[in-house]
Design an enzyme around this catalytic site. Structure first.
Site, PDB file in Angstrom:
ATOM      1  N   TYR A 275      -1.087  -8.716  -4.638  1.00  0.00           N
ATOM      2  CA  TYR A 275      -1.604  -7.489  -5.279  1.00  0.00           C
ATOM      3  C   TYR A 275      -2.147  -6.299  -3.925  1.00  0.00           C
ATOM      4  CZ  TYR A 275      -2.055 -10.079  -9.204  1.00  0.00           C
ATOM      5  OH  TYR A 275      -2.063 -10.572 -10.706  1.00  0.00           O
TER       6      TYR A 275
ATOM      7  N   GLU B  29     -15.773  17.049   2.741  1.00  0.00           N
ATOM      8  CA  GLU B  29     -14.374  16.793   3.656  1.00  0.00           C
ATOM      9  C   GLU B  29     -13.462  17.173   2.056  1.00  0.00           C
ATOM     10  OE1 GLU B  29     -15.534  13.697   6.680  1.00  0.00           O
ATOM     11  OE2 GLU B  29     -15.485  12.420   3.959  1.00  0.00           O
TER      12      GLU B  29
END
Length: 210
Positions: free
Chosen positions: A119, A73
């Protein structure tokens, strides 16, 4: 950091991700930008048992120049790092909850995980595009991944897994961990009247933390 220090860090962080179940078997791959090219985890390697000396090295044109053969990939990492010149690393995992969101969300959706925590917004941002399904290793996905990465730090490959970029390798790993935990939280609260951050709160976080 020197190249050797980055190699050693990649081994440590890969093992940490594997030991905590963020990848299994030989799933997942990681790349890091260098001044003279890129480092990448080798094909069919486990993040839990990387060998620093055998990590693949590619030159600035993405040609394999050292170490074991890189992940199949390569194009996935090339698509993200070419779209995001500020990014220094890409982490692609098959982490359970983020992958589950990628199986539920419609391709083309750009916010399948709501802004539930500060976050998530700080590490991932406002957008998390879902790229349509392609067979693993199919280079035909490169244009779609590149287009998604132009506008987002992280993305989900439909029915496959998350791809997350960061300024450094540590930043990319931290963001990958935050994405997985945010996906788990989203699934836990699915169908419940959860309180999301408001657009103004999201804007404040992005303005303050970038």
């Amino acid at each position: 950091m020197t190249e050797q220090e980055i190699r050693d860090q990649l081994v440590r962080l890969g093992a940490s991700l594997f030991q905590r179940g963020y990848s299994v078997g030989s799933a997942g791959n990681i790349s890091v930008r260098l001044p003279d090219g890129f480092l990448m985890t080798p094909t069919n390697s486990s993040l839990g048992s990387l060998d620093a000396a055998r990590i693949s090295k590619l030159d600035a044109e993405w040609r394999h120049v050292g170490g074991d053969k890189p992940s199949k990939e390569v194009f996935l990492h090339r698509a993200v790092l070419s779209a995001r010149p500020e990014a220094g690393a890409v982490v692609h995992l098959h982490s359970t909850h983020a992958t589950a969101i990628g199986c539920l969300a419609a391709p083309g959706e750009d916010a399948p995980i709501p802004p539930l925590t500060p976050y998530f917004v700080m590490r991932i941002g406002r957008r998390l595009p879902v790229v349509p399904y392609y067979r693993p290793g199919d280079g035909a996905m490169e244009p779609a991944v590149h287009a998604a990465a132009l506008e987002a730090r992280a993305l989900l490959l439909a029915n496959h897994g998350p791809v997350v970029s960061g300024k450094t390798l540590l930043d990319a790993v931290y963001a990958s961990e935050e994405l997985e935990e945010s996906a788990r939280l989203a699934l836990l609260l699915r169908g419940m009247p959860a309180r999301e951050l408001t657009p103004a709160q999201v804007d404040d976080l992005l303005t303050t933390f970038g």
